[in-house]
Design a protein around this motif. Structure first.
Motif, PDB file in Angstrom:
ATOM      1  N   UNK A  90     -52.499 -34.526 -20.026  1.00 17.41           N
ATOM      2  CA  UNK A  90     -52.717 -34.765 -21.460  1.00 17.41           C
ATOM      3  C   UNK A  90     -51.508 -34.310 -22.274  1.00 17.41           C
ATOM      4  N   UNK A  91     -51.001 -33.116 -21.979  1.00 17.81           N
ATOM      5  CA  UNK A  91     -49.904 -32.563 -22.768  1.00 17.81           C
ATOM      6  C   UNK A  91     -48.617 -33.364 -22.558  1.00 17.81           C
ATOM      7  N   UNK A  92     -48.303 -33.685 -21.317  1.00 15.63           N
ATOM      8  CA  UNK A  92     -47.066 -34.421 -21.061  1.00 15.63           C
ATOM      9  C   UNK A  92     -47.136 -35.844 -21.604  1.00 15.63           C
ATOM     10  N   UNK A  93     -48.304 -36.439 -21.556  1.00  9.74           N
ATOM     11  CA  UNK A  93     -48.452 -37.786 -22.140  1.00  9.74           C
ATOM     12  C   UNK A  93     -48.285 -37.724 -23.658  1.00  9.74           C
ATOM     13  N   UNK A  94     -48.879 -36.715 -24.288  1.00 14.05           N
ATOM     14  CA  UNK A  94     -48.772 -36.596 -25.742  1.00 14.05           C
ATOM     15  C   UNK A  94     -47.361 -36.258 -26.196  1.00 14.05           C
ATOM     16  N   UNK A  95     -46.558 -35.640 -25.304  1.00 18.46           N
ATOM     17  CA  UNK A  95     -45.198 -35.225 -25.643  1.00 18.46           C
ATOM     18  C   UNK A  95     -44.145 -35.981 -24.839  1.00 18.46           C
ATOM     19  N   UNK A 126     -51.714 -30.216 -27.943  1.00 14.96           N
ATOM     20  CA  UNK A 126     -50.655 -30.008 -28.932  1.00 14.96           C
ATOM     21  C   UNK A 126     -49.502 -30.987 -28.765  1.00 14.96           C
ATOM     22  N   UNK A 127     -48.888 -31.323 -29.882  1.00 21.89           N
ATOM     23  CA  UNK A 127     -47.666 -32.117 -29.891  1.00 21.89           C
ATOM     24  C   UNK A 127     -46.546 -31.199 -30.369  1.00 21.89           C
ATOM     25  N   UNK A 128     -45.505 -31.060 -29.561  1.00 26.00           N
ATOM     26  CA  UNK A 128     -44.460 -30.088 -29.840  1.00 26.00           C
ATOM     27  C   UNK A 128     -43.233 -30.742 -30.459  1.00 26.00           C
ATOM     28  N   UNK A 129     -42.455 -29.936 -31.153  1.00 29.37           N
ATOM     29  CA  UNK A 129     -41.232 -30.423 -31.782  1.00 29.37           C
ATOM     30  C   UNK A 129     -40.035 -30.352 -30.846  1.00 29.37           C
ATOM     31  N   UNK A 137     -38.374 -29.410 -26.689  1.00 30.41           N
ATOM     32  CA  UNK A 137     -38.611 -29.306 -25.255  1.00 30.41           C
ATOM     33  C   UNK A 137     -38.956 -27.870 -24.865  1.00 30.41           C
ATOM     34  N   UNK A 138     -38.305 -26.914 -25.516  1.00 30.46           N
ATOM     35  CA  UNK A 138     -38.557 -25.507 -25.186  1.00 30.46           C
ATOM     36  C   UNK A 138     -40.008 -25.132 -25.469  1.00 30.46           C
ATOM     37  N   UNK A 139     -40.539 -25.593 -26.602  1.00 29.69           N
ATOM     38  CA  UNK A 139     -41.932 -25.296 -26.933  1.00 29.69           C
ATOM     39  C   UNK A 139     -42.875 -25.922 -25.912  1.00 29.69           C
ATOM     40  N   UNK A 140     -42.590 -27.158 -25.532  1.00 32.33           N
ATOM     41  CA  UNK A 140     -43.449 -27.833 -24.555  1.00 32.33           C
ATOM     42  C   UNK A 140     -43.375 -27.135 -23.200  1.00 32.33           C
ATOM     43  N   UNK A 141     -42.178 -26.695 -22.814  1.00 34.48           N
ATOM     44  CA  UNK A 141     -42.015 -26.011 -21.531  1.00 34.48           C
ATOM     45  C   UNK A 141     -42.812 -24.713 -21.499  1.00 34.48           C
ATOM     46  N   UNK A 142     -42.809 -23.973 -22.584  1.00 37.11           N
ATOM     47  CA  UNK A 142     -43.579 -22.727 -22.663  1.00 37.11           C
ATOM     48  C   UNK A 142     -45.055 -23.005 -22.414  1.00 37.11           C
ATOM     49  N   UNK A 143     -45.529 -24.162 -22.862  1.00 32.50           N
ATOM     50  CA  UNK A 143     -46.942 -24.495 -22.694  1.00 32.50           C
ATOM     51  C   UNK A 143     -47.267 -24.917 -21.265  1.00 32.50           C
ATOM     52  N   UNK A 144     -46.403 -25.727 -20.650  1.00 28.99           N
ATOM     53  CA  UNK A 144     -46.741 -26.269 -19.324  1.00 28.99           C
ATOM     54  C   UNK A 144     -46.378 -25.331 -18.181  1.00 28.99           C
TER      55      UNK A 144
END
Length: 234
Positions: free
Chosen positions: A179-184, A121-124, A126-133
């Motif tokens: 993968x997620x951190x590279x994409x975001x 996923x690509x998030x809009x 930082x909070x959304x990305x943090x919830x994922x990682x």
């Protein structure tokens, strides 16, 4: 522009496959999400209907929202939702309540849900990305705290559990994190990017040790800042 007598252009099979794929076989109305496959008398059938956002003809629902849209563009998957029969009828009976902007939002939400479930996923935010990682980092930390190597501790059972969890959980989690951190990476601060790159070296060397048996001395240690990556001060 299409007129009232225009024969709608058919969708190609690849376009239909794309719509079924992005919807996951469910109605793309996020308030419905009905399963569009049913079993009737031992026959697998589908209830999905192709619903135009901007209609195929110039007199259909929402036609005045983008009258310049060409006939070929109206027949593209970008202009079509996969809906259950009830939701299809609902959006066309009440087009003012279901404008094109809302229907495109439905489509984007469905695409995002599919990406989060099956892709990277690509998030809009930082909070959304943090919830994922965060759960991935926490799971790895819990395994390390319970079974990780300790100076002066020689326990075969502990070591066996560590090796098992490394292979089944930590390495797959690391691969997903990368993968997620590279994409975001556009969401990362400059310092976080540096932390991520250091951690990526650590993760690669960690994987080489445990899967390939490469125990070269001087491996990169886990950077402690990685535990709070994408975490903003409250």
């Amino acid at each position: 522009m299409a007129d009232s007598t225009t024969k709608r252009l058919p969708l190609s099979t690849p376009a239909k496959n794309l719509l079924w794929s992005e919807s996951g076989g469910h109605c793309q109305n996020p308030q419905c999400r009905a399963d569009l496959h049913v079993l009737i008398e031992q026959q697998r059938l589908h209830l999905g209907e192709l619903a135009h956002i901007i209609p195929a003809s110039s007199i259909g629902p929402r036609a005045d929202e983008d009258p310049a849209l060409t006939e070929p563009d109206r027949a593209q998957p970008e202009n079509i939702l996969l809906l259950c029969p009830t939701c299809h009828k609902m959006i066309d009976k009440a087009p003012d309540a279901y404008p094109a902007t809302l229907l495109r939002e439905w489509k984007q939400r469905s695409q995002k849900a599919r990406a989060e479930a099956f892709g990277t996923p690509v998030f809009d935010t930082r909070a959304e990305a943090r919830v994922h990682v965060e759960p991935l980092l926490e799971a790895n930390r819990a395994i390390f705290d319970r079974y990780g190597p300790r100076t002066g501790v020689f326990d075969d059972d502990r070591a066996d559990q560590w090796q098992r969890h490394v292979a089944t959980t930590i390495i797959p989690n690391n691969q997903q994190l990368q993968r997620v951190l590279h994409a975001n990476r556009q969401l990362l601060t400059a310092q976080e990017k540096a932390t991520f790159h250091t951690w990526a070296i650590h993760a690669q060397e960690f994987e080489e040790r445990h899967l390939d048996g490469n125990w070269t001395a001087g491996s990169t240690r886990f950077p402690l800042e990685m535990a709070t990556i994408l975490e903003d001060e409250q």
